[in-house]
Write a protein that holds these residues in place. Sequence first.
Motif, PDB file in Angstrom:
ATOM      1  N   ALA A 126      13.896  73.603 -35.345  1.00 25.75           N
ATOM      2  CA  ALA A 126      12.793  72.676 -35.107  1.00 25.75           C
ATOM      3  C   ALA A 126      11.551  73.447 -34.675  1.00 25.75           C
ATOM      4  O   ALA A 126      11.599  74.275 -33.770  1.00 25.75           O
ATOM      5  CB  ALA A 126      13.181  71.668 -34.018  1.00 25.75           C
ATOM      6  N   ARG A 127      10.421  73.174 -35.321  1.00 31.79           N
ATOM      7  CA  ARG A 127       9.165  73.821 -34.968  1.00 31.79           C
ATOM      8  C   ARG A 127       8.414  72.952 -33.988  1.00 31.79           C
ATOM      9  O   ARG A 127       8.568  71.736 -33.951  1.00 31.79           O
ATOM     10  CB  ARG A 127       8.313  74.030 -36.214  1.00 31.79           C
ATOM     11  CG  ARG A 127       8.894  75.005 -37.217  1.00 31.79           C
ATOM     12  CD  ARG A 127       7.970  75.149 -38.400  1.00 31.79           C
ATOM     13  NE  ARG A 127       6.671  75.664 -37.989  1.00 31.79           N
ATOM     14  CZ  ARG A 127       5.585  75.643 -38.784  1.00 31.79           C
ATOM     15  NH1 ARG A 127       5.667  75.112 -39.979  1.00 31.79           N
ATOM     16  NH2 ARG A 127       4.445  76.140 -38.356  1.00 31.79           N
ATOM     17  N   ASP A 128       7.540  73.618 -33.212  1.00 34.67           N
ATOM     18  CA  ASP A 128       6.664  72.874 -32.323  1.00 34.67           C
ATOM     19  C   ASP A 128       5.621  72.148 -33.151  1.00 34.67           C
ATOM     20  O   ASP A 128       5.203  72.609 -34.215  1.00 34.67           O
ATOM     21  CB  ASP A 128       5.967  73.822 -31.341  1.00 34.67           C
ATOM     22  CG  ASP A 128       6.874  74.251 -30.197  1.00 34.67           C
ATOM     23  OD1 ASP A 128       7.461  73.348 -29.575  1.00 34.67           O
ATOM     24  OD2 ASP A 128       7.004  75.456 -29.952  1.00 34.67           O
ATOM     25  N   ARG A 129       5.209  71.004 -32.649  1.00 38.74           N
ATOM     26  CA  ARG A 129       4.084  70.273 -33.242  1.00 38.74           C
ATOM     27  C   ARG A 129       3.173  69.831 -32.123  1.00 38.74           C
ATOM     28  O   ARG A 129       3.627  69.207 -31.160  1.00 38.74           O
ATOM     29  CB  ARG A 129       4.559  69.075 -34.054  1.00 38.74           C
ATOM     30  CG  ARG A 129       3.422  68.162 -34.503  1.00 38.74           C
ATOM     31  CD  ARG A 129       3.872  67.095 -35.452  1.00 38.74           C
ATOM     32  NE  ARG A 129       4.110  67.632 -36.779  1.00 38.74           N
ATOM     33  CZ  ARG A 129       3.134  67.826 -37.680  1.00 38.74           C
ATOM     34  NH1 ARG A 129       1.881  67.539 -37.395  1.00 38.74           N
ATOM     35  NH2 ARG A 129       3.427  68.308 -38.869  1.00 38.74           N
ATOM     36  N   LEU A 130       1.889  70.137 -32.252  1.00 41.15           N
ATOM     37  CA  LEU A 130       0.911  69.830 -31.232  1.00 41.15           C
ATOM     38  C   LEU A 130       0.034  68.674 -31.682  1.00 41.15           C
ATOM     39  O   LEU A 130      -0.353  68.593 -32.855  1.00 41.15           O
ATOM     40  CB  LEU A 130       0.011  71.046 -30.947  1.00 41.15           C
ATOM     41  CG  LEU A 130       0.472  72.044 -29.880  1.00 41.15           C
ATOM     42  CD1 LEU A 130       1.793  72.672 -30.270  1.00 41.15           C
ATOM     43  CD2 LEU A 130      -0.584  73.109 -29.660  1.00 41.15           C
ATOM     44  N   LEU A 131      -0.260  67.798 -30.735  1.00 41.68           N
ATOM     45  CA  LEU A 131      -1.269  66.764 -30.939  1.00 41.68           C
ATOM     46  C   LEU A 131      -2.389  67.010 -29.944  1.00 41.68           C
ATOM     47  O   LEU A 131      -2.135  67.216 -28.754  1.00 41.68           O
ATOM     48  CB  LEU A 131      -0.696  65.364 -30.726  1.00 41.68           C
ATOM     49  CG  LEU A 131       0.367  64.844 -31.692  1.00 41.68           C
ATOM     50  CD1 LEU A 131       0.671  63.388 -31.393  1.00 41.68           C
ATOM     51  CD2 LEU A 131      -0.078  65.001 -33.128  1.00 41.68           C
ATOM     52  N   VAL A 132      -3.609  66.985 -30.429  1.00 43.93           N
ATOM     53  CA  VAL A 132      -4.786  67.130 -29.570  1.00 43.93           C
ATOM     54  C   VAL A 132      -5.514  65.803 -29.574  1.00 43.93           C
ATOM     55  O   VAL A 132      -5.980  65.347 -30.625  1.00 43.93           O
ATOM     56  CB  VAL A 132      -5.705  68.261 -30.059  1.00 43.93           C
ATOM     57  CG1 VAL A 132      -6.905  68.402 -29.133  1.00 43.93           C
ATOM     58  CG2 VAL A 132      -4.942  69.580 -30.133  1.00 43.93           C
ATOM     59  N   ALA A 133      -5.596  65.160 -28.401  1.00 42.63           N
ATOM     60  CA  ALA A 133      -6.253  63.860 -28.282  1.00 42.63           C
ATOM     61  C   ALA A 133      -7.705  64.071 -27.870  1.00 42.63           C
ATOM     62  O   ALA A 133      -7.980  64.728 -26.862  1.00 42.63           O
ATOM     63  CB  ALA A 133      -5.532  62.995 -27.251  1.00 42.63           C
ATOM     64  N   VAL A 134      -8.641  63.557 -28.658  1.00 43.55           N
ATOM     65  CA  VAL A 134     -10.062  63.729 -28.384  1.00 43.55           C
ATOM     66  C   VAL A 134     -10.747  62.379 -28.349  1.00 43.55           C
ATOM     67  O   VAL A 134     -10.253  61.389 -28.898  1.00 43.55           O
ATOM     68  CB  VAL A 134     -10.733  64.627 -29.440  1.00 43.55           C
ATOM     69  CG1 VAL A 134     -10.125  66.021 -29.445  1.00 43.55           C
ATOM     70  CG2 VAL A 134     -10.615  64.005 -30.832  1.00 43.55           C
ATOM     71  N   GLY A 135     -11.891  62.357 -27.689  1.00 43.59           N
ATOM     72  CA  GLY A 135     -12.736  61.182 -27.631  1.00 43.59           C
ATOM     73  C   GLY A 135     -14.178  61.603 -27.828  1.00 43.59           C
ATOM     74  O   GLY A 135     -14.482  62.792 -28.003  1.00 43.59           O
ATOM     75  N   PRO A 136     -15.114  60.678 -27.755  1.00 44.58           N
ATOM     76  CA  PRO A 136     -16.521  61.013 -27.980  1.00 44.58           C
ATOM     77  C   PRO A 136     -17.185  61.565 -26.716  1.00 44.58           C
ATOM     78  O   PRO A 136     -18.224  61.055 -26.273  1.00 44.58           O
ATOM     79  CB  PRO A 136     -17.119  59.669 -28.400  1.00 44.58           C
ATOM     80  CG  PRO A 136     -16.307  58.667 -27.663  1.00 44.58           C
ATOM     81  CD  PRO A 136     -14.909  59.227 -27.587  1.00 44.58           C
ATOM     82  N   ASP A 137     -16.581  62.573 -26.098  1.00 42.53           N
ATOM     83  CA  ASP A 137     -17.144  63.140 -24.873  1.00 42.53           C
ATOM     84  C   ASP A 137     -17.411  64.617 -25.064  1.00 42.53           C
ATOM     85  O   ASP A 137     -17.141  65.199 -26.120  1.00 42.53           O
ATOM     86  CB  ASP A 137     -16.204  62.894 -23.681  1.00 42.53           C
ATOM     87  CG  ASP A 137     -14.796  63.415 -23.946  1.00 42.53           C
ATOM     88  OD1 ASP A 137     -14.646  64.308 -24.791  1.00 42.53           O
ATOM     89  OD2 ASP A 137     -13.847  62.912 -23.328  1.00 42.53           O
ATOM     90  N   GLU A 138     -17.928  65.253 -24.001  1.00 43.31           N
ATOM     91  CA  GLU A 138     -18.341  66.648 -24.095  1.00 43.31           C
ATOM     92  C   GLU A 138     -17.151  67.603 -24.171  1.00 43.31           C
ATOM     93  O   GLU A 138     -17.310  68.738 -24.603  1.00 43.31           O
ATOM     94  CB  GLU A 138     -19.214  67.003 -22.879  1.00 43.31           C
ATOM     95  CG  GLU A 138     -20.455  66.145 -22.740  1.00 43.31           C
ATOM     96  CD  GLU A 138     -21.381  66.319 -23.925  1.00 43.31           C
ATOM     97  OE1 GLU A 138     -21.350  67.404 -24.542  1.00 43.31           O
ATOM     98  OE2 GLU A 138     -22.126  65.371 -24.250  1.00 43.31           O
ATOM     99  N   GLN A 139     -15.990  67.184 -23.736  1.00 44.55           N
ATOM    100  CA  GLN A 139     -14.843  68.088 -23.695  1.00 44.55           C
ATOM    101  C   GLN A 139     -14.083  68.133 -25.018  1.00 44.55           C
ATOM    102  O   GLN A 139     -13.173  68.944 -25.177  1.00 44.55           O
ATOM    103  CB  GLN A 139     -13.890  67.673 -22.565  1.00 44.55           C
ATOM    104  CG  GLN A 139     -12.946  68.780 -22.131  1.00 44.55           C
ATOM    105  CD  GLN A 139     -11.968  68.349 -21.050  1.00 44.55           C
ATOM    106  OE1 GLN A 139     -12.003  67.206 -20.595  1.00 44.55           O
ATOM    107  NE2 GLN A 139     -11.114  69.259 -20.638  1.00 44.55           N
ATOM    108  N   ALA A 140     -14.456  67.303 -25.974  1.00 41.15           N
ATOM    109  CA  ALA A 140     -13.693  67.191 -27.211  1.00 41.15           C
ATOM    110  C   ALA A 140     -13.629  68.527 -27.957  1.00 41.15           C
ATOM    111  O   ALA A 140     -12.557  68.942 -28.413  1.00 41.15           O
ATOM    112  CB  ALA A 140     -14.297  66.111 -28.102  1.00 41.15           C
ATOM    113  N   GLU A 141     -14.755  69.202 -28.065  1.00 40.38           N
ATOM    114  CA  GLU A 141     -14.754  70.473 -28.793  1.00 40.38           C
ATOM    115  C   GLU A 141     -13.884  71.503 -28.087  1.00 40.38           C
ATOM    116  O   GLU A 141     -13.188  72.291 -28.737  1.00 40.38           O
ATOM    117  CB  GLU A 141     -16.184  70.980 -28.947  1.00 40.38           C
ATOM    118  CG  GLU A 141     -17.038  70.130 -29.871  1.00 40.38           C
ATOM    119  CD  GLU A 141     -18.399  70.748 -30.106  1.00 40.38           C
ATOM    120  OE1 GLU A 141     -18.579  71.925 -29.730  1.00 40.38           O
ATOM    121  OE2 GLU A 141     -19.268  70.078 -30.667  1.00 40.38           O
ATOM    122  N   GLN A 142     -13.926  71.516 -26.761  1.00 39.29           N
ATOM    123  CA  GLN A 142     -13.072  72.444 -26.018  1.00 39.29           C
ATOM    124  C   GLN A 142     -11.604  72.164 -26.296  1.00 39.29           C
ATOM    125  O   GLN A 142     -10.800  73.098 -26.489  1.00 39.29           O
ATOM    126  CB  GLN A 142     -13.352  72.336 -24.519  1.00 39.29           C
ATOM    127  CG  GLN A 142     -12.483  73.274 -23.684  1.00 39.29           C
ATOM    128  CD  GLN A 142     -12.457  72.884 -22.218  1.00 39.29           C
ATOM    129  OE1 GLN A 142     -12.964  71.841 -21.843  1.00 39.29           O
ATOM    130  NE2 GLN A 142     -11.846  73.727 -21.395  1.00 39.29           N
TER     131      GLN A 142
END
Length: 899
Positions: free
Chosen positions: A257-273
């Motif tokens: 089994a491989r790892d799978r990452l989810l990145v949760a973003v919103g319309p804020d300044e931290q999204a790009e980070q």
Amino acid sequence: MLKSGMRPDPDQLLAAVNAQEARAGRGKLRIFFGGSAGVGKTYSMLEAAHRVRETGADLVLGYIEPHGRAETENLRDGLEQLPTLPVRYRGLVRREFDLDAALKRRPAILLVDELAHSNLIEGEPPPRHAKRWQDIEELLQAGINVWTTVNVQHLESLNDLVAQITGVRQRETIPDRIFDEADEVELIDLPPDDLLARLQRGQIYLPDEARTAADRFFRKSNLIALRELALRRMADRVDASARATASLDRASRAWMARDRLLVAVGPDEQAEQLVRAGKRMADALDAAWSVVYVETPELLRLSQHQRNRRIDILRLAESLGAETVTLDGPTAAEALSEYAQTRNATRVIVGTPKRRGWRALLRASTTTALARAAKGFDVITIAPTDSQKRSTAQRDDAPEVAIPIHWDRYAWALATTLICTLVGFVMKSSFEPANIVMIYVLGATIAGVRFGRGPAVLTAIANVLAFDFCFVPPQFTFSVADAQYVVTFVVMLIVTLVIANLMASVRQQTRVAGARERRTSLLYAMSRELAATRGIAEMARVAVRHVAEVFQCQAVVLLPDATGKLRHPRDLPEAGSLRGADLSIAQWVIDHGRRAGLDSDTLPAAPALYLPLGSESQKLGVLAVLPQNRRRVLLPEQRRLLETFAAQIGLAVERGKLAEAAESSRVAAETESLRNTLLASISHDLRTPLAVIAGAGSTLAEHGDELDEAARRKLAQSIEAKARDMTDLVSNVLDLMRFESGQVALRREWETLDDLLGTALSRMRERLASHPVSSQLSADLPAVHVDANLIVQVFVNLLDNVVKYTPPDTPVTISAVVRDNVVAVTCDDAGPGLPPGESSRLFDKFQRGSEEGATGGAGLGLAICRAIVRAHGGDISAGARPGGGARFVFTLPVKEGSA
């Protein structure tokens, strides 16, 4: 070059190929699998059926076990059901699955409940198979996809183990291979406590049966053990699938089994980070990763500028190699948790909580709620940088972008309160004030659904004030005589605000979900219409109409000409057609196989977006789109939808080109075959007379003075005869071409068959010298309205055919009879007859008898006969003559203008 340890096993590859060929025409089996009765297998199957049926699939209920569960029975509504088969069994009539009706109906998907069911062998009519799984095997062999249900205790290999656990031996079982060979198995799982609760509520068996089941089979220990068996059996199936894949591809490690990452973003300044941090972590773990944006009702209320930030964020994620997904849901935490479990994510990356202090106590932030709901995945929180903190603080202090207010909705909100108050006055004399409160709650609910969140909040507050003013003593004043009404006001306000807020959220989510479903339906509609359309130009018109409707834009499909240069369509434009598309940009797109134009890497300032149709190797055209609203094509999911449309259009254009190429190839092949056949057929017949002419001519030229008058005359006659043969051959070819092109105008006159046959016999006198011809035309035959020269040619060709293919002294008989307003003329000979199996082919061009090597002619005589006779409205056929020989029969109408 593959290493020896990495090379697939040839025997296994061959076995896999043979298995695929064996399953090519076989239907697919989908099993809804459970640990015990009552977990919801049939319910889940029917729910899935409704979802599939909404896509337009041909789905039919073959048999659903009548368990007496209301919620399951309700799901049968709206689905086509086959009639059950009444079976008489021991004095009773049972309703059973009708296998023959299912085979006759042949749906794409058939639902048949209870895979392990035993058919009534002693019933009348008797079943074809003893077990239902055998019925399903026949359905699969017929190419019908089948959905069914089964419990773990019905697997044959587990029968004794289940008996040891539960003390009950199952009599109805299925072979394990049925389960193992299923194309899809879906586990329907329910915790034992929930299952027992359902049993106690009577949702599985009737009360009396439920008590017996709870005492015997439905004990918690049994349910836990059966659940474990079901999970283990599913795990074994997954492991077997992984090992089967690994056996074909030694380099794969499907079982790891491989790892799978989810990145949760919103319309804020931290999204790009967060996106960049997710990229670094995915690279470090060699993991697949996705960037997820959740459109909650709260985010839907943001300004257009703030919502458009996600376009840049998701484009950044895609440029870094992430899969981008936009979800919608009541809360971000719920949507993320469900999606993470669906995609088997091992880690979810989120930003730090934005909601602090008393607001966090009232409502947990997304990060906190996600951490609480996490099951099977880790939640990783990324702290913002100092610059992002300062940017966030500045953004919080900055004035909000003004959002337009729909004052008409607020007016309707107050009107809703007024209507509720009027209804309350009508009810006042007969109902308690508590019932009038319900009217105001209903009004707030309607306002939330119809007018949105702001007007719904206004309605909630206005309802409390109106109730206090109009119905709480003392009336028509805001003072309250009884302090208990203060609690009523507070609860009423809270309830109406909550309901109004929920209804407004549902309204927004319904709008978003409805728009997405509509776009998906339109994609299906376009694909279906393109599949039924013929001609590339018409396909382009269909594509433009659908693209313009879905994306609210102007569109055009630009196709290349023979030189590869794109041209504007010459047909009349559709209503949504884009006029004046930039051909230079479009030409660049088709030359390079990459999109260009609006917000792309190439010519991003262009107002329209240009997408290639087809692949780099197969350049089919360009789809140009000029959107009215840029978000319609720039949002990642919208862009992917547009690319899907372009791919479907490309496939349709490719299919159209292949069809045109196939037709051109067919015509070219037929033309080439005709040319080769013509040359092969007439080459011998041209060479022979030319050789005779050349020989006779050279003899006259070189030795003419030495020959006597008779020899010179004989040589001259041979030259004349062979020249006439060549003239006849060329005339036959030209005549046939004229008939097939429809360029022959018939000069009809009333003629008698006796005169026509006489003319033909006179023309053939010399050639028929060794063949006696007998005419048996009666004097009472009616005249025929024909072109005399052409019908004489028919007689000549038929008689010439007799001379060529029958030995000398073969008698020939010509007769005719009248039947059904036509004259049937028969030409019989007593020769060797026709070649076996070739009577129908004799009238084709360049067809000759089996002795063609020794007989002259191009094989056009009978083809010309058929063309002439059909031009007159008749027909011609060949067959065997009774007593031996060949018979040719042609018919001519006796009425004027019957052709």
